[in-house]
Design a protein around this motif. Structure first.
Motif, PDB file in Angstrom:
ATOM      1  N   LYS A  82       0.877  -1.176   0.000  1.00  0.00           N
ATOM      2  CA  LYS A  82       0.000   0.000   0.000  1.00  0.00           C
ATOM      3  C   LYS A  82       0.904   1.213   0.000  1.00  0.00           C
ATOM      4  CE  LYS A  82      -3.800  -2.241   2.473  1.00  0.00           C
ATOM      5  NZ  LYS A  82      -3.333  -3.614   2.157  1.00  0.00           N
ATOM      6  N   ARG A  83       0.958   1.903  -1.127  1.00  0.00           N
ATOM      7  CA  ARG A  83       1.913   2.992  -1.273  1.00  0.00           C
ATOM      8  C   ARG A  83       1.254   4.342  -1.018  1.00  0.00           C
ATOM      9  NH1 ARG A  83       6.547   0.589  -3.831  1.00  0.00           N
ATOM     10  NH2 ARG A  83       6.866  -1.134  -2.379  1.00  0.00           N
ATOM     11  N   LEU A  84       1.819   5.083  -0.062  1.00  0.00           N
ATOM     12  CA  LEU A  84       1.338   6.436   0.222  1.00  0.00           C
ATOM     13  C   LEU A  84       1.447   7.295  -1.036  1.00  0.00           C
ATOM     14  CD1 LEU A  84       0.430   8.625   2.278  1.00  0.00           C
ATOM     15  CD2 LEU A  84       2.872   9.087   2.659  1.00  0.00           C
ATOM     16  N   ALA A  85       0.380   8.021  -1.340  1.00  0.00           N
ATOM     17  CA  ALA A  85       0.342   8.923  -2.501  1.00  0.00           C
ATOM     18  C   ALA A  85      -0.233  10.255  -2.011  1.00  0.00           C
ATOM     19  CB  ALA A  85      -0.517   8.329  -3.610  1.00  0.00           C
ATOM     20  N   VAL A  86       0.588  11.282  -2.009  1.00  0.00           N
ATOM     21  CA  VAL A  86       0.174  12.572  -1.450  1.00  0.00           C
ATOM     22  C   VAL A  86      -0.303  13.482  -2.593  1.00  0.00           C
ATOM     23  CG1 VAL A  86       0.895  14.582  -0.099  1.00  0.00           C
ATOM     24  CG2 VAL A  86       1.867  12.318   0.392  1.00  0.00           C
ATOM     25  N   ALA A  87      -1.571  13.876  -2.543  1.00  0.00           N
ATOM     26  CA  ALA A  87      -2.130  14.728  -3.602  1.00  0.00           C
ATOM     27  C   ALA A  87      -1.407  16.065  -3.630  1.00  0.00           C
ATOM     28  CB  ALA A  87      -3.623  14.937  -3.373  1.00  0.00           C
ATOM     29  N   VAL A  88      -0.987  16.473  -4.833  1.00  0.00           N
ATOM     30  CA  VAL A  88      -0.318  17.764  -5.016  1.00  0.00           C
ATOM     31  C   VAL A  88      -1.080  18.565  -6.080  1.00  0.00           C
ATOM     32  CG1 VAL A  88       1.920  16.872  -4.279  1.00  0.00           C
ATOM     33  CG2 VAL A  88       1.321  16.836  -6.713  1.00  0.00           C
ATOM     34  N   GLU A  89      -0.563  19.726  -6.457  1.00  0.00           N
ATOM     35  CA  GLU A  89      -1.296  20.609  -7.360  1.00  0.00           C
ATOM     36  C   GLU A  89      -1.454  19.999  -8.748  1.00  0.00           C
ATOM     37  OE1 GLU A  89       1.841  20.999  -6.493  1.00  0.00           O
ATOM     38  OE2 GLU A  89       3.017  21.960  -8.092  1.00  0.00           O
ATOM     39  N   ASP A  90      -2.563  20.367  -9.412  1.00  0.00           N
ATOM     40  CA  ASP A  90      -2.790  19.936 -10.797  1.00  0.00           C
ATOM     41  C   ASP A  90      -1.654  20.438 -11.684  1.00  0.00           C
ATOM     42  OD1 ASP A  90      -5.214  19.006  -9.867  1.00  0.00           O
ATOM     43  OD2 ASP A  90      -6.400  20.620 -10.757  1.00  0.00           O
ATOM     44  N   HIS A  91      -1.288  19.623 -12.662  1.00  0.00           N
ATOM     45  CA  HIS A  91      -0.244  19.994 -13.620  1.00  0.00           C
ATOM     46  C   HIS A  91      -0.853  20.087 -15.024  1.00  0.00           C
ATOM     47  CE1 HIS A  91       2.508  19.338 -10.366  1.00  0.00           C
ATOM     48  NE2 HIS A  91       3.588  19.318 -11.118  1.00  0.00           N
ATOM     49  N   PRO A  92      -0.248  20.907 -15.899  1.00  0.00           N
ATOM     50  CA  PRO A  92      -0.760  20.995 -17.272  1.00  0.00           C
ATOM     51  C   PRO A  92      -0.559  19.683 -18.019  1.00  0.00           C
ATOM     52  CG  PRO A  92       1.231  22.346 -17.020  1.00  0.00           C
ATOM     53  CD  PRO A  92       0.887  21.823 -15.661  1.00  0.00           C
TER      54      PRO A  92
END
Ligand code: MN
Length: 199
Positions: free
Chosen positions: A82-92
């Motif tokens: 189970k890999r931690l995935a940290v939401a970050v800002e949208d990219h183009p």
């Protein structure tokens, strides 16, 4: 009416505010790029990013941008991980083609390669991907060069943080228990380079 496959410029404000495009070679998202086949399947990209620490950035096309998560340990094909995935800002969208070196002192300084890419589509009962994300539980099918098959992306809110998600391989024919895909397949699918070989 907002066309979902046009560049979503509102959502890129945070991306742009963090970067000085006179200094970084990263795309500013002004030019936009056409969606893949006008919708689904949509773009899937994982970039390997050697910044202060090595991590992997998962990006999934939605609403004209790349929804993005930083995955410190990278993706796995082993359903036990189970890999931690940290939401970050949208990219183009055109960020999905970016490989290069972000100069010292700039946001995300370090090197980037396209570690995997392809397409994905939401799995299940026809629920749109945007609604799955809203709900905090998305099941998708990925068709990349390294990653294939079903994956779950689940928001955990661990530590009270709404940006903490888990990325988990589903048990299917593409699962490879015990296989370390990031160690065994380290190179760019675009250039064949490893991340520290980028100029
Ligand atoms: Mn990153």
């Amino acid at each position: 009416m907002v066309c979902p496959y046009r560049e979503n410029t509102m959502s890129l404000e945070k991306y742009r505010s963090k970067r000085d495009f006179a200094r970084t070679p990263e795309p500013d998202g002004e030019k936009g790029s056409p969606p893949l086949q006008g919708g689904l399947p949509a773009r899937f990209v994982i970039q390997k990013h050697h910044a202060r620490t090595l991590h992997y950035d998962l990006r999934l096309e939605e609403g004209g941008v790349l929804k993005s998560w930083a995955v410190p340990k990278g993706p796995s094909l082993d359903p036990a991980d189970k890999r931690l995935a940290v939401a970050v800002e949208d990219h183009p969208l055109e960020y999905g083609d970016f490989e290069g070196s972000i100069p010292e002192g700039e946001y995300g300084a370090g090197r980037v390669i396209v570690w995997d890419r392809g397409t994905f589509e939401p799995a299940g009962e026809g629920e749109p991907f945007a609604e799955m994300l809203e709900r905090g539980a998305a099941n998708i099918r990925i068709c990349g060069e390294k990653l294939r098959g079903g994956f779950a992306l689940v928001r955990t809110r661990w530590g009270g943080r709404a940006d903490n998600w888990l990325l988990i391989k589903e048990k299917d024919g593409y699962a490879r228990p015990g296989y370390d895909v990031t160690a065994e397949e380290p190179l760019s699918v675009l250039s064949g380079r490893d991340v520290d070989e980028v100029e």
